[in-house]
Design an enzyme around this catalytic site. Structure first.
Site, PDB file in Angstrom:
ATOM      1  N   SER A 212      56.311  -8.791 -62.295  1.00 22.62           N
ATOM      2  CA  SER A 212      56.705  -7.794 -63.313  1.00 22.62           C
ATOM      3  C   SER A 212      58.140  -7.333 -63.100  1.00 22.62           C
ATOM      4  O   SER A 212      58.857  -7.023 -64.050  1.00 22.62           O
ATOM      5  CB  SER A 212      55.741  -6.607 -63.308  1.00 22.62           C
ATOM      6  OG  SER A 212      55.848  -5.883 -62.104  1.00 22.62           O
TER       7      SER A 212
ATOM      8  N   MET B 173      57.013 -11.237 -50.361  1.00 19.28           N
ATOM      9  CA  MET B 173      56.239 -10.703 -49.252  1.00 19.28           C
ATOM     10  C   MET B 173      56.368 -11.573 -48.004  1.00 19.28           C
ATOM     11  O   MET B 173      55.386 -12.021 -47.424  1.00 19.28           O
ATOM     12  CB  MET B 173      54.769 -10.556 -49.662  1.00 19.28           C
ATOM     13  CG  MET B 173      54.557  -9.646 -50.849  1.00 19.28           C
ATOM     14  SD  MET B 173      55.322  -8.037 -50.627  1.00 19.28           S
ATOM     15  CE  MET B 173      54.167  -7.299 -49.506  1.00 19.28           C
TER      16      MET B 173
ATOM     17  N   HIS C 263      61.953  -2.011 -52.663  1.00 18.93           N
ATOM     18  CA  HIS C 263      60.888  -1.527 -51.777  1.00 18.93           C
ATOM     19  C   HIS C 263      60.340  -0.207 -52.323  1.00 18.93           C
ATOM     20  O   HIS C 263      61.122   0.709 -52.613  1.00 18.93           O
ATOM     21  CB  HIS C 263      61.408  -1.342 -50.353  1.00 18.93           C
ATOM     22  CG  HIS C 263      60.332  -0.953 -49.392  1.00 18.93           C
ATOM     23  ND1 HIS C 263      59.190  -1.708 -49.207  1.00 18.93           N
ATOM     24  CD2 HIS C 263      60.191   0.132 -48.591  1.00 18.93           C
ATOM     25  CE1 HIS C 263      58.410  -1.112 -48.335  1.00 18.93           C
ATOM     26  NE2 HIS C 263      58.996   0.017 -47.944  1.00 18.93           N
TER      27      HIS C 263
ATOM     28  N   ASP D  98      63.382  -3.484 -44.260  1.00 16.59           N
ATOM     29  CA  ASP D  98      63.548  -2.317 -45.149  1.00 16.59           C
ATOM     30  C   ASP D  98      64.459  -1.261 -44.554  1.00 16.59           C
ATOM     31  O   ASP D  98      64.352  -0.075 -44.867  1.00 16.59           O
ATOM     32  CB  ASP D  98      62.168  -1.733 -45.489  1.00 16.59           C
ATOM     33  CG  ASP D  98      61.309  -2.756 -46.220  1.00 16.59           C
ATOM     34  OD1 ASP D  98      60.076  -2.728 -46.031  1.00 16.59           O
ATOM     35  OD2 ASP D  98      61.874  -3.590 -46.930  1.00 16.59           O
TER      36      ASP D  98
END
Ligand SMILES: Nc1nc2c(c(=O)[nH]1)N[C@@H](CN(C=O)c1ccc(C(=O)N[C@@H](CCC(=O)O)C(=O)O)cc1)CN2
Ligand SMILES: NCC(=O)N[C@@H]1O[C@H](COP(=O)([O-])[O-])[C@@H](O)[C@H]1O
Length: 221
Positions: A17, A109, A131, A171
């Site tokens: 998406s 992922m 994230h 991250d």
């Protein structure tokens, strides 16, 4: 003479998406003079591959399992498999025509290692990642559920979404854009996820635009 378009290589693992948000932004001109030039998925069943095909965007499926099968099921063997996988991922991207100006991780992922990061950095290609958390919070997988639980159990009032540069530490790269998302008492995880995904779809376009602007400024100097 019109300027050559910016080319995005988008890495996915699932529904796509956020990839779709980028495709739509390129088509609408929200991301001017930009196109998704290639999509790479580490999962064959990723619906994002169908989204790419529908938009006539070339795709590559690059899976870790064949690499793991070539090595012993030990921590060393797995590490070697991951490094070879990552090195080949970099080679695939560097061989793309046109070469991407920017790599966008959109629900990708897989934790990339320096075997991927170093050759990409040497080619002066930036990597950014979406994230669903704020800088310094809930790094890694399952961030939305972890924030939802912290809201329920610890009274956390807000979580958020960020677009950040990708470095070896997961991250932890510099934030490019962030948006807070309020945690609502009694809200279901599904409803929170839906609100967060809507924020993601806007922020991934904003973060990509800001990054491309920065690249453009560097190249104009
Ligand atoms: N070196 C980096 N790699 C990645 C980063 C990063 O900042 N530095 N961002 C991630 C995306 N990500 C969260 O945004 C993330 C994705 C996946 C995982 C994870 O634990 N993956 C497991 C496998 C999970 C699975 O296959 O279902 C793993 O790689 O072993 C953590 C964080 C993209 N990569
Ligand atoms: N650590 C990264 C991470 O957890 N990303 C999550 O993957 C989803 C991908 O959705 P999509 O495939 O529909 O774009 C995103 O919604 C995001 O929350």
């Amino acid at each position: 003479m019109s300027e050559a378009p910016h080319n995005l290589a988008v890495l996915i693992s699932g529904n796509g998406s956020n990839l779709q948000a980028l495709i739509d932004a390129c088509a609408s001109g929200t991301l001017p003079n930009t196109r998704v030039s290639h999509v790479i998925s580490n999962r064959k069943a990723a619906f994002g591959l169908e989204r790419a095909a529908k938009a006539s965007i070339p795709t590559t499926y690059h899976n870790l399992v064949p690499y793991k099968k070539k090595h012993p099921q030990t921590s060393e063997g797995t590490e070697t498999a991951r490094q070879q996988y990552d090195g080949d991922l970099a080679a695939i991207i560097l061989a793309l025509e046109p070469r991407p100006d920017l790599i966008v991780c959109a629900g990708w992922m897989h934790i990339v290692t320096p075997s991927f990061l170093t050759p990409i950095a040497n080619a002066n290609i930036k990597i950014i990642n979406l994230h669903p958390a704020l800088p310094g919070e809930f790094a890694g997988a399952g961030a939305i559920e972890r924030a939802w639980k912290a809201g329920k159990d610890e009274g956390l009032k807000r979580t958020g979404v960020m677009i950040h540069e990708v470095i070896a530490e997961v991250d932890a790269g510099e934030a490019i854009s962030t948006q807070e998302v309020e945690l609502k008492e009694g809200e279901s995880l599904d409803d929170l996820e839906e609100r967060i995904h809507k924020v993601e779809h806007g922020l991934i376009v904003e973060g990509t635009r800001l990054t491309l602007e920065g690249i453009g400024k560097v190249r104009d100097q």
